[in-house]
Design a protein around this motif. Structure first.
Motif, PDB file in Angstrom:
ATOM      1  N   ASP E  72       0.816  -1.205   0.000  1.00 36.12           N
ATOM      2  CA  ASP E  72       0.000   0.000   0.000  1.00 36.12           C
ATOM      3  C   ASP E  72       0.850   1.256   0.000  1.00 36.12           C
ATOM      4  O   ASP E  72       0.353   2.360  -0.060  1.00 36.12           O
ATOM      5  CB  ASP E  72      -0.896   0.026   1.251  1.00 36.12           C
ATOM      6  N   PHE E  73       2.127   1.016   0.121  1.00 36.68           N
ATOM      7  CA  PHE E  73       3.020   2.156   0.224  1.00 36.68           C
ATOM      8  C   PHE E  73       3.306   2.673  -1.174  1.00 36.68           C
ATOM      9  O   PHE E  73       3.737   1.929  -2.047  1.00 36.68           O
ATOM     10  CB  PHE E  73       4.321   1.711   0.885  1.00 36.68           C
ATOM     11  N   ASN E  74       3.035   3.936  -1.373  1.00 39.14           N
ATOM     12  CA  ASN E  74       3.283   4.486  -2.701  1.00 39.14           C
ATOM     13  C   ASN E  74       3.698   5.930  -2.545  1.00 39.14           C
ATOM     14  O   ASN E  74       2.897   6.792  -2.205  1.00 39.14           O
ATOM     15  CB  ASN E  74       2.011   4.383  -3.538  1.00 39.14           C
ATOM     16  N   VAL E  75       4.962   6.167  -2.786  1.00 38.04           N
ATOM     17  CA  VAL E  75       5.467   7.521  -2.668  1.00 38.04           C
ATOM     18  C   VAL E  75       6.177   7.871  -3.959  1.00 38.04           C
ATOM     19  O   VAL E  75       6.927   7.075  -4.491  1.00 38.04           O
ATOM     20  CB  VAL E  75       6.422   7.647  -1.479  1.00 38.04           C
ATOM     21  N   TYR E 199       2.935   6.973   8.466  1.00 33.17           N
ATOM     22  CA  TYR E 199       2.473   6.106   7.386  1.00 33.17           C
ATOM     23  C   TYR E 199       1.488   5.068   7.895  1.00 33.17           C
ATOM     24  O   TYR E 199       0.423   4.866   7.323  1.00 33.17           O
ATOM     25  CB  TYR E 199       3.652   5.404   6.712  1.00 33.17           C
ATOM     26  N   TRP E 200       1.841   4.417   8.977  1.00 37.91           N
ATOM     27  CA  TRP E 200       0.979   3.322   9.429  1.00 37.91           C
ATOM     28  C   TRP E 200      -0.331   3.820  10.007  1.00 37.91           C
ATOM     29  O   TRP E 200      -1.251   3.031  10.203  1.00 37.91           O
ATOM     30  CB  TRP E 200       1.703   2.431  10.427  1.00 37.91           C
ATOM     31  N   ASN E 201      -0.381   5.109  10.277  1.00 36.14           N
ATOM     32  CA  ASN E 201      -1.640   5.594  10.823  1.00 36.14           C
ATOM     33  C   ASN E 201      -2.461   6.383   9.829  1.00 36.14           C
ATOM     34  O   ASN E 201      -3.674   6.512  10.022  1.00 36.14           O
ATOM     35  CB  ASN E 201      -1.372   6.440  12.064  1.00 36.14           C
ATOM     36  N   THR E 202      -1.810   6.878   8.832  1.00 38.73           N
ATOM     37  CA  THR E 202      -2.595   7.649   7.881  1.00 38.73           C
ATOM     38  C   THR E 202      -2.578   7.020   6.501  1.00 38.73           C
ATOM     39  O   THR E 202      -3.380   7.391   5.649  1.00 38.73           O
ATOM     40  CB  THR E 202      -2.033   9.074   7.747  1.00 38.73           C
ATOM     41  N   GLY E 203      -1.685   6.090   6.269  1.00 35.26           N
ATOM     42  CA  GLY E 203      -1.655   5.430   4.978  1.00 35.26           C
ATOM     43  C   GLY E 203      -1.003   6.251   3.891  1.00 35.26           C
ATOM     44  O   GLY E 203      -1.084   5.912   2.723  1.00 35.26           O
ATOM     45  N   SER E 204      -0.419   7.347   4.280  1.00 31.82           N
ATOM     46  CA  SER E 204       0.185   8.179   3.256  1.00 31.82           C
ATOM     47  C   SER E 204       1.314   8.960   3.871  1.00 31.82           C
ATOM     48  O   SER E 204       1.458   9.018   5.095  1.00 31.82           O
ATOM     49  CB  SER E 204      -0.847   9.133   2.679  1.00 31.82           C
ATOM     50  N   LEU E 205       2.129   9.549   2.997  1.00 32.55           N
ATOM     51  CA  LEU E 205       3.167  10.423   3.528  1.00 32.55           C
ATOM     52  C   LEU E 205       3.060  11.821   2.939  1.00 32.55           C
ATOM     53  O   LEU E 205       3.882  12.676   3.230  1.00 32.55           O
ATOM     54  CB  LEU E 205       4.551   9.828   3.237  1.00 32.55           C
ATOM     55  N   ARG E 206       2.054  12.033   2.112  1.00 31.44           N
ATOM     56  CA  ARG E 206       1.908  13.370   1.551  1.00 31.44           C
ATOM     57  C   ARG E 206       1.369  14.308   2.613  1.00 31.44           C
ATOM     58  O   ARG E 206       0.459  13.979   3.357  1.00 31.44           O
ATOM     59  CB  ARG E 206       0.955  13.338   0.358  1.00 31.44           C
ATOM     60  N   GLU E 209      -2.425  14.881   2.665  1.00 31.72           N
ATOM     61  CA  GLU E 209      -3.201  13.721   3.081  1.00 31.72           C
ATOM     62  C   GLU E 209      -2.963  13.371   4.533  1.00 31.72           C
ATOM     63  O   GLU E 209      -3.879  12.990   5.257  1.00 31.72           O
ATOM     64  CB  GLU E 209      -2.846  12.531   2.182  1.00 31.72           C
TER      65      GLU E 209
END
Lengths: 496, 100, 201, 517, 639
Positions: E72-75, E199-206, E209
């Motif tokens: 699910d990681f996509n950066v 990441y593990w709590n929001t699912g994103s690093l942007r 988001e």
């Protein structure tokens, strides 16, 4: 008055005797030829022997499975055919090794070849009977011939070897006879199938167990000796060292195959009777044998002696398969030996071609490790082939012995003896060290003395044999399948 | 009455005597004697069992054992002779060049 | 037990059995224990003759005769010749060390074997495969079986004897005196070995 | 070319055999040509690989010993694909950069055989065939270490051989037992991994089998208490030996975990997370510290290999695509980076015949090219973003954070400790004044050396900046693997663990937002 | 507009690549020129973007390409030009341009001239990634990138020898570079952990988001992320206790110090906190924010105190940087993110100016940095004197220069938040700042001429370099005037950056300002009295005072480096050594070897079993047979 006995020739099933008779007749022919002309040399005899063995081989192949012959003395079942084939096959690899470029004492005797053929006949009788008398007589015929063959190498070591082997063999014979006597006392029979039947009825009798166990132990001593099982193995290293290299290789395979056939028949019977005690005794001895021999092989300074210990260890390995007493276990025995035969005979043949008449490298040993130091620089091909044999013995895939090993281990696992498989694995690891030692000497060290040639004893026939052994070792993966299915079929057909 | 066991026990004792001889003797010739004793002991057993089972097989076995013993003597002595020629001794303790 | 012994001594068979037993055991012990090879051999021969007594006692006449002929006639003769060859009439110096262990082992084996044989090994249910025929001489009886059922072992034994003969002849023969294996002169290529192997330095 | 994998496996072997004919003078060119062809073939494999298919491709299956259930069964998926490519690449580059001159023919032939066994391990889908190549790979390596190595080479090579051999024999017992179970349950003998995948094993069986396989793989990796062969092997091996050893042979162990342990024993794998994580932590921290204490440049890199393998191990047991994918990526990255580092050390060794740090200092002044490439590799080794080293390490730590934050934090010290020992090397060898006279006339990299390293530098940066072509197929296969494990796991704990490590924690129910889309 | 983004980003990269082409060649002036021009282009692009943003208010998002995508990681490489980043972009590129031009002169004689520019431009590139990235991982790339470039640049003179710590507290450039790198790595781990948490709590690093998810997160998660990210910031911005590297990093060439250790990289930490303002503004993490403010205040004071006694010109400036960073964190921690950012920008200008001036002095004094060996330099270096004096005023915070506006706002904020202790300390620090700044100015440019007797012949810097510094001086003057304009500009970002003084403070603002000005003036006067006078009243070193406890404490940086040396570095070495020789070789490896040895010795022992004596063999056989028989008998009896 005794009634005259009418026996039809057909009921005798004389064909079952044919292979042995061929060998014996061959021996007699050789003796006769020698009587007629004394000047003939070994090449003739070697080839004659080879041809006789060839016919013998064909005769065995022509036998039908599960037949009895000659008043049921002869038993031609699957394992007897298989083992006879292996005995003859091993002999056929062995006998051309006489054609070295140097002369050695034993091959100067035509009698050597006659004795050799008689010995094979003896082994064949052992394998092709379940009558203890015939087994015993066959065993002794073969053994006596073998003692002589060893002694004929004609130097101090070989006499010593022969004496040691002989003396211990005589004692083992005593034990065998005693064991048979006890069985006879228990069952009134000396035919194994009969013994098994009657024993089964007597199992429940009280107070008999001691005799049953005792008989198994007496026989175990006798066959433990033949199979070099601890603690009856002590002859093996010395005898291998004293015998000529090819004979040592031969001894580590062919007599053992014959002995294993008998062992399967005898101890298989005990285990089938439900005597777990016998199984465990054999298992424990087998484990000790493989471990102890491995450990002792580690410290050897001589390649031949190391190989002797390694042969003991392999025998222990296989003995463990025997104790499983499953069809797979029994198949494993033959598969292992079939594969081990090529490699081990090849390895010993490599020693044979490196045999010098003078011991240049060591006072006592013919084949100290130093002799092979830096072989890759002197004779790359020879070093590579020797390395292949060593790796095969160590159980590195895809060389032949590996397949035997995994089959044995698989058999152990299938029988529920995972610990046994683990011990086998660990033992193989220990064993790898000493095989590797030779590889290390050959590939990683520099020559001790600047020797130009190590394989001094080589000749074309030997090259052929070694080449054959090499090919058989390397391409094992291609013929395992037919081999296994044939062996499995034969062995399951004979009900083991 | 003399039963089978009597014979067998005699056989056992003789066998053990043979065993002791094998273990004890250092002279090869004498050692061979001892092996003969062991085989003889077995012969007695076979003959006795044969008798008590009224079965000839035991005698057969004994017969072959005798043959084997004789052959062994021949081969054994042959080996002893070459050994003696080389070593000049039949003592076991002189016969340990291969060890380890 | 002792009574049993006494009563059985009363019978001819019993007496003979015990006599033979004590004598053979004694003589064999002498064979094993004696320091003198001559004594040893003589007692062996005597004991073997006595063993044949057992055979006669057990009705195995043929076996008894064979025993005497083969052992006393052939084996002991061979030994005697060998003894002379080895010049072994003199006392043999043996270092019989560890005799305690030896006797312990012997004792133990005797004990276990006796225990084994003292077990009710004898069974009455057993049907003889080759029963002795009533009224027929043992030799005839044996012959019948030997040449039918045991013809093959018999022939193999013949081969075995042939092997033994050949072995005895060649091992004791003169050709063994010079070892080709060790003697380089016999070898045509002996020079090669020396030449080929000369050290480079 | 449906049978491309067979060609890949046997081409080097056949070439090796034919190599006996080639003369000493031409053998190096021959070796390079052969490995180049192999490399091109692997590239071809890559381009004909269906990136969207997570399953096994290029399958070849020929029953070999049906009675044992052994077949010649090859195939590649996204996980093995790149390891194969890397194998071919590192062999090619290692051979091209090789400075050995002694017995060069034997060396080249050994290398070709070694290449066969290495590719064989990564494409084998039959346990026995896998084992076959696995064991066979020891032999040429033994020879390479033992014949061209340093003063302790014999000891090192035997240790290497026996250690691995012992472990793999236990693994073999595990395989046999596995086949036995398979037979019991299905009535058919089979050693095909894909067949085994179908088995659902009771947990206690799984644990024992896991342990058996673990021993074999852990020694190869090498995991903590079993790692002591590696400093010797590396320390004594010739450059090419170290390169191959670090780059590829060690990956066999981790690859084994992916191919066997995880899919076959999902429950046991989940149970093993903590112990393995602890061992990995020890590897990461302890060996990093040992690396710091080394006096020999090569030993530093040897120990650093162990440390990095700890990270890889950690990722394998993260039970999520991030960790697992990262771990596989890290295998590639470690292969290339440590390979390059060993090559670099080898080059300086060729010049000075010593690897002792105390002998050097100020090399950057005389060998700037060398220093730059070393610097790049160093940075990749310490996991600098936009180098290949970062992607894997980051993903592993990211993945494992979900499993255990505490362990991840400790394991994360690898980015610190790695910098500590690597920078120490850099400082001692390359920085400072050029005091040692022996170093003053050192020549910078020659063309052969430069051109064998430049591709590696290019890859290090390319895959650091744009790892997608590699990560995508890995990702597909890894996701498939995880889904499979999830499906197969029988205990609730294991299922939960896999679920938990694959989901986000927030109250937000869906995972629709994926960063950066 | 997207093209402008790429130009701003990649122009420095192009410069770096261009320079690196000549990296191993002899000095080529055009390399420096080209690199400078490319940076200037980047500045222009940034300025245009800023202007555009100012006009249209349109935030630009760019996604260049995918980077890492697993599970699910996509950066990807995504960039955002918003009010925060554009501020930083402009500041960074502007200062970089100046430093580049300046460096052409400064590095004139260095044989690695070309290499220097490739590093320097690479640094700018990394910094641009750092500020422009639209996600945390991209920021991390830049973050690490600047770390590496800083490592390269600090260790630029790698060939210098190691000196004992008494002689040179930074030992050597290569040592200092390693220290900086490793220290930063420690902090980076914290940052990584923060990224993991997010990441593990929001699912994103942007950023957008992540920030959108913040309200749904639990307190522990928020606090964890805030703490972890701040640890990262602490390393980069050299906050206590990870501050020691900054002063040691002065081993690098002075332009480097000006650019990296004053204007840009060290402010990255502040930038991170400002960038993550929605996170730090969450009420759940107020504790963390308070901690940030307190730590910032502490560092401001702490660093200023050490600067009081420092003799090394550059180190004083480094301390002052530290101190000012403390101010910024204080502001950020108190919620006044825009003020922190504003101070960051203003500080960048005058501090760069100060450093470059210091560089001039160094250049003139043949790299001698000891203030006690200078004095009355203004007669040879008038322009430099002016620049430095001007910058010092700005630093000290006197109106109407930039420093006054921004710093005063921070002090006011502290007052406004009713954290009077912080306020008090910040005020005191302001005084100390003024004192040490002017101590340094007076010691070097005024007072007795101590350098001529020592044989120095100072000379002024190249004119073009002096000209290049001029924009900085201008900016140091005028930046503060645009504070309210900037406030309007940055308020577009969102609510979390908006910070207004309360009514109460607003009234008192003028008095507070005056108080500070008074204190500053008093400090300057004191410094003048002490250091600037000539003749009889000229300043003399007071040896006795230098032996005093406080003096030594300050001089030795509160013994923190010593502490690290004794309790971290040395034990680490020792334990490593022990692990290797004691554990790995003696236990782990020895165990394996002993297993092998065990087998071998067993073999050796059992070998004696094979005596060669036949009698023994027979015994073995008999013993085996009899024992087996006995066992058989026993087990039969008991069965």
């Amino acid at each position: 008055m005794l009634e005259p006995i009418n026996v039809s020739l057909e009921s005798l099933n004389l064909i079952t005797l044919a292979p042995m008779l061929i060998a014996i007749a061959g021996g007699l022919i050789i003796l006769t030829i020698d009587l007629i002309n004394k000047k003939l040399d070994k090449t003739l005899y070697v080839m004659l022997t080879l041809l006789i063995l060839f016919i013998n081989f064909g005769a065995v192949l022509g036998l039908n499975v599960n037949e009895r012959g000659f008043f049921d003395v002869m038993l031609i079942d699957g394992i007897s055919i298989v083992s006879q084939l292996m005995i003859i096959g091993g002999s056929m690899i062995f006998i051309p090794l006489a054609l070295t470029s140097k002369r050695f004492h034993e091959f100067a005797y035509p009698e050597f070849f006659a004795l050799f053929l008689f010995m094979i006949a003896g082994f064949q009788f052992m394998a092709a009977s379940d009558n203890l008398i015939l087994i015993f007589v066959g065993l002794e015929t073969a053994s006596l011939a073998l003692y002589t063959l060893i002694a004929l190498h004609n130097r101090a070591n070989s006499y010593e070897a022969a004496v040691k082997y002989f003396t211990m063999g005589a004692m083992a014979a005593g034990f065998f006879a005693m064991g048979s006597a006890v069985l006879y006392a228990l069952t009134g029979s000396i035919e194994l199938y009969k013994i098994a039947e009657i024993m089964a009825t007597r199992m429940s009798e009280t107070g008999l167990m001691i005799a049953i166990f005792g008989s198994s132990i007496l026989l175990l001593v006798a066959f433990g000796f033949k199979l070099s099982l601890f603690p009856f193995h002590t002859w093996a290293p010395d005898v291998y060292e004293g015998a000529s290299a090819p004979l040592a290789g031969y001894m580590s395979v062919v007599p053992k195959v014959a002995a294993f056939v008998v062992s399967i028949r005898i101890f298989g019977m005990y285990i089938d009777l439900g005597l777990e005690w016998v199984r465990w005794t054999i298992l424990i001895l087998a484990v000790i044998t493989m471990t102890l021999a491995n450990v002792m092989a580690l410290v050897q300074d001589d390649v031949k002696r190391m190989l002797a210990y390694s042969s003991i260890s392999h025998a222990g390995f296989i003995m463990a398969a025997l104790a499983l007493d499953t069809t797979e276990g029994n198949t494993a025995i033959f598969l292992y030996y079939a594969l081990f035969m090529f490699t081990n005979l090849g390895a010993f043949a490599m020693l044979w071609i490196s045999r010098h008449k003078v011991r240049r490298f060591h006072k006592r040993y013919d084949h100290p490790f130093e002799k092979f130091a830096g072989l890759i620089q002197i004779m790359p091909m020879g070093a590579v082939i020797m390395a292949i044999f060593m790796l095969s013995l160590a159980g590195v895939p895809p060389f032949s012995v590996f397949w035997g090993k995994i089959y044995v281990m698989q058999a152990a696992v299938n029988a529920g003896y995972i610990w046994l498989a683990v011990i086998m694995g660990l033992n193989s690891a220990v064993a790898a060290y000493y095989y590797l030692k030779l590889v290390v000497y050959m590939f990683l060290k520099d020559p001790v003395k600047s020797v130009d040639i190590v394989y001094y004893n080589i000749s074309k026939p030997l090259m052929v044999i070694i080449g054959f052994a090499t090919v058989a070792t390397v391409t094992a993966i291609l013929y395992i399948q037919p081999l296994v299915s044939y062996l499995y079929y034969m062995i399951s057909a004979s009900g083991y | 009455m003399i039963g089978l066991s009597h014979y067998l026990i005699v056989s056992a004792i003789i066998f053990s005597i043979g065993l002791i001889g094998v273990l004890r003797r250092r002279n090869l010739l004498m050692l061979f004697f001892a092996t003969e004793i062991m085989l003889n002991a077995v012969n007695i057993a076979f003959a006795a069992i044969s008798h008590y089972y009224n079965d000839l097989t035991g005698q057969m076995f004994a017969f072959f054992i005798i043959a084997i013993a004789a052959s062994e003597v021949a081969v054994g002595l042959g080996i002893l002779i070459v050994l003696y020629k080389k070593h000049g001794s039949l003592d076991l303790d002189d016969l340990a060049s291969m060890r380890g | 037990m002792f009574e049993n012994f006494i009563t059985s001594l009363m019978t001819v068979e019993g007496f003979a059995f015990y006599l033979f037993s004590f004598l053979t055991i004694g003589l064999f012990s002498v064979t094993v224990m004696s320091k003198n090879i001559l004594y040893s051999m003589t007692s062996l021969a005597a004991a073997m003759v006595l063993v044949s007594g057992f055979f006669f006692l057990l009705g195995a006449d043929f076996l008894g005769v064979i025993q005497i002929i083969v052992y006393v006639g052939a084996v002991i003769a061979l030994y005697a010749f060998a003894m002379m060859f080895f010049d072994a009439t003199r006392d043999i110096k043996e270092k019989n060390t560890n005799s305690f262990v030896v006797f312990l082992l012997g004792g133990m084996s005797a004990l276990v074997l006796v225990l084994m044989f003292a077990a009710p090994i004898h069974s009455n249910d057993i049907q003889a495969l080759y029963p002795m025929t009533e009224g027929v001489g043992n030799a005839q009886d044996v012959g019948m079986v030997l040449f039918t059922k045991y013809l093959v072992p018999f022939e193999v034994a013949a081969v075995m004897l042939l092997v033994a003969m050949i072995a005895g002849i060649i091992l004791a023969g003169k050709k063994m005196n010079h070892s080709i294996t060790e003697n380089m002169e016999i070898d045509n290529d002996a020079k090669d070995e020396i030449m080929i192997q000369k050290d480079k330095e | 070319m449906e049978n491309i994998l067979s060609i890949l496996v046997f081409f080097p072997a056949v070439a090796g055999l034919l190599g006996f004919v080639v003369t000493k003078e031409s053998i190096r060119a021959y070796g390079i040509a052969v490995t180049l062809v192999v490399f091109l073939l692997t590239l071809w494999l890559w381009f004909s690989f269906d990136m969207n298919n997570p399953g096994i491709q290029f399958v070849e299956m020929i029953p070999l010993i049906p009675d044992f259930g052994i077949s010649y069964y090859l195939g590649a998926d996204g996980i093995s694909l790149f390891i194969i490519v890397m194998t071919a690449l590192m062999t090619l580059i290692g051979m091209a950069s090789m400075g050995e001159t002694k017995n060069i023919k034997n060396m080249i032939i050994s290398l070709l055989f070694l290449e066969m066994t290495m590719i064989g391990v990564f494409v084998a889908l039959d346990a026995i065939i896998f084992y076959l190549f696995w064991e066979l790979s020891l032999v040429p390596m033994l020879y390479i270490i033992g014949a061209w190595g340093g003063p302790l080479r014999v000891y090192a090579s035997i240790k290497f051989f026996l250690y691995t051999f012992t472990g793999s024999l236990l693994m073999l017992v595990g395989m046999l037992f596995m086949a036995y179970i398979y037979h019991n349950l299905t009535g058919v003998w089979s050693f095909a991994v894909t067949d085994w995948y179908a088995l659902v094993l009771p947990v206690d069986y799984q644990i024992w089998l896991f342990a058996a396989f673990f021993i074999g793989f852990a020694i190869k990796v090498p995991m903590f208490p079993f790692h002591t062969w590696i400093p010797y092997a590396h320390g004594q091996a010739p450059t090419i030996g170290s390169v191959i050893l670090a780059a590829i042979l060690l990956k066999m162990g981790t690859y084994g975990f992916v191919r066997f342990s995880l899919p076959l024993f999902p429950d046991a794998s989940v149970m093993a997370i903590t112990p393995i994580a602890v061992l990995s932590l020890i590897m990461v921290v302890y060996t990093a510290m040992i690396a710091y204490a080394q006096k020999d440049m090569k030993q530093v890199i040897a120990y650093s290999s162990v440390s990095h393998m700890g990270i890889i191990m950690l990722g394998l047991f993260a039970m999520n695509a991030e960790g697992l994918g990262g771990s596989i990526f890290q295998m590639l990255s470690h292969g290339i980076v440590s390979g390059a580092l060993f090559m670099l050390v080898g080059m300086i060794y060729d010049r000075r015949h010593t690897k002792l740090l105390s002998e050097f200092g100020g090399l950057a002044s005389v060998m700037p090219k060398f220093a730059i490439i070393f610097g790049v590799m160093l940075m990749a080794s310490v996991g600098l973003p936009l180098t290949i080293g970062f992607v894997g390490e980051f993903l592993v730590l990211l993945g494992f954070y979900k499993v255990s934050p505490m362990i991840t934090i400790i394991a994360g010290t690898s980015i610190i400790l790695g910098a500590v020992y690597m920078l120490r090397v850099m400082k001692l060898a390359f920085f400072g004044p050029l005091n040692n006279e022996a170093n003053q006339k050192l020549k910078d990299l020659n063309a052969r050396e430069t051109w064998s390293l430049v591709p590696l530098v290019a890859i290090v940066i390319w895959l650091g900046v744009y790892p997608k072509p590699v990560l995508e197929p890995i990702n597909n296969s890894v996701n498939a693997l995880l889904a499979f494990m999830d499906e197969k796991a029988i205990t609730k704990e294991a299922k939960d663990m896999i679920h938990v490590s694959n989901s986000f924690e927030s109250g937000r129910p869906t995972l629709s937002i994926a960063g950066g889309k | 507009m997207e093209n402008l983004v790429y130009i701003a980003l990649f122009a420095p990269f192009a410069g770096s690549l261009f320079a690196s082409l000549f990296g191993m060649k002899e000095r080529e002036i055009f390399v420096g020129v080209v690199a400078s021009i490319l940076i200037f282009i980047s500045f222009l692009a940034s300025a245009l973007l800023a202007a555009n943003l100012y006009m249209t208010g349109e935030v630009i998002h760019v996604r260049m390409m995918d980077w890492i995508a697993v599970g699910d990681f996509n950066v990807g490489f995504g960039f955002v030009v918003d009010h925060i980043s554009v501020t930083m972009m402009s500041v960074v590129t502007l200062v970089s341009t100046v430093v580049h031009i300046y460096a052409i002169g400064y590095m004139d004689h260095d044989r690695s001239f070309n290499r220097f520019f490739s590093y320097l431009s690479a640094f700018v590139f990394s910094m641009m990634i750092l500020v422009m990235s639209d996600n945390f991982l991209g920021l991390f790339i830049g973050w690490e990138g600047v770390g590496v470039c800083s490592w390269l640049l600090v260790g630029f003179w790698y060939h210098k020898e190691d000196k004992p710590k008494e002689e040179n507290p930074s030992i050597s450039p290569s040592w200092a570079a390693n220290e900086a790198f490793i220290m930063n790595r420690i902090a980076d781990l914290g940052m990584l952990i923060g990224i993991f948490i997010l990441y593990w709590n929001t699912g994103s690093l942007r950023y957008d988001e992540v920030f959108a998810q913040l309200p749904y997160l639990s307190e522990t998660v928020l606090a964890g992320a805030a703490i972890a990210l701040f640890i990262g910031a602490m390393g980069k911005s050299a906050q206590f206790p990870l501050h020691t590297w900054l002063t040691d990093a002065m081993e690098g060439p002075t332009p480097v110090s000006a650019l990296i250790h004053a204007a840009t990289m060290v402010t990255a930490g502040v930038f991170l906190v400002v960038r993550s303002n929605p996170l730090y503004a969450m009420p759940e993490v107020s504790g963390v924010s308070m901690f940030i403010a307190s730590l910032g205040t502490f560092v401001a004071f702490y660093a200023a105190s050490m600067a009081l006694v420092e003799r090394d010109l550059k180190r004083i400036i480094a301390y002052s940087t530290l101190s000012q960073l403390g101010y910024m964190f204080a502001a950020a921690g108190l919620g006044a993110y825009w003020i922190a950012l504003f101070h960051l920008a203003a500080h960048a200008f005058f501090k760069a100016l100060l450093f470059l001036g210091g560089g001039n002095v160094m250049h003139a004094m043949n790299d001698e940095l000891d203030l006690f060996k200078m004095g009355n330099l203004k007669k040879e270096m008038r322009a430099t004197w002016l620049y430095m004096g001007f910058a010092s005023i700005a630093l000290a915070g006197l109106p109407p220069l930039a420093g006054f506006w921004s710093k005063d706002a921070i002090i006011e904020t502290a007052f406004n938040e009713q954290t009077y202790i912080l306020w008090f300390m910040l005020v005191v620090t302001a005084g100390m700042t003024a004192f040490y700044s002017f101590r340094q100015v007076f010691l070097s440019f005024h007072g007795e001429d101590r350098h001529t007797p020592l044989g120095f012949h100072p000379h002024e810097m190249y004119t073009f370099a002096l000209v290049a510094m001029f924009p900085l001086a201008v900016l140091a003057l005028i930046t503060g005037w645009f504070m309210s304009a900037y406030k309007v500009f940055i308020y577009h970002i969102g609510e979390s950056v908006q910070y207004e003084m309360s009514e109460h403070t607003h009234h008192l603002a003028i008095y507070l300002g005056l108080l500070v000005i008074f204190i500053v003036l008093a400090s300057i006067a004191y410094a003048y009295m002490k250091y600037a006078r000539t003749g009889d009243k000229a300043w003399k070193r007071d040896e006795a005072k230098e032996q005093g406890f406080f003096y030594k404490l300050l001089k030795n940086q509160y013994y923190v480096p010593k502490f690290y040396e004794e309790f971290i570095t040395k034990p680490y070495s020792m334990i490593s050594e022990k692990f290797w020789t004691g554990v790995d070789l003696k236990i782990v490896d020895a165990t394996v070897d002993n297993i092998a040895k065990f087998f071998y010795t067993t073999g050796d022992k059992t070998r004696s079993m094979q005596t060669g004596n036949l009698s023994n063999y027979l015994n073995w056989m008999a013993v085996g047979g009899v024992i087996l028989l006995a066992v058989a008998a026993v087990s039969a009896i008991f069965m």
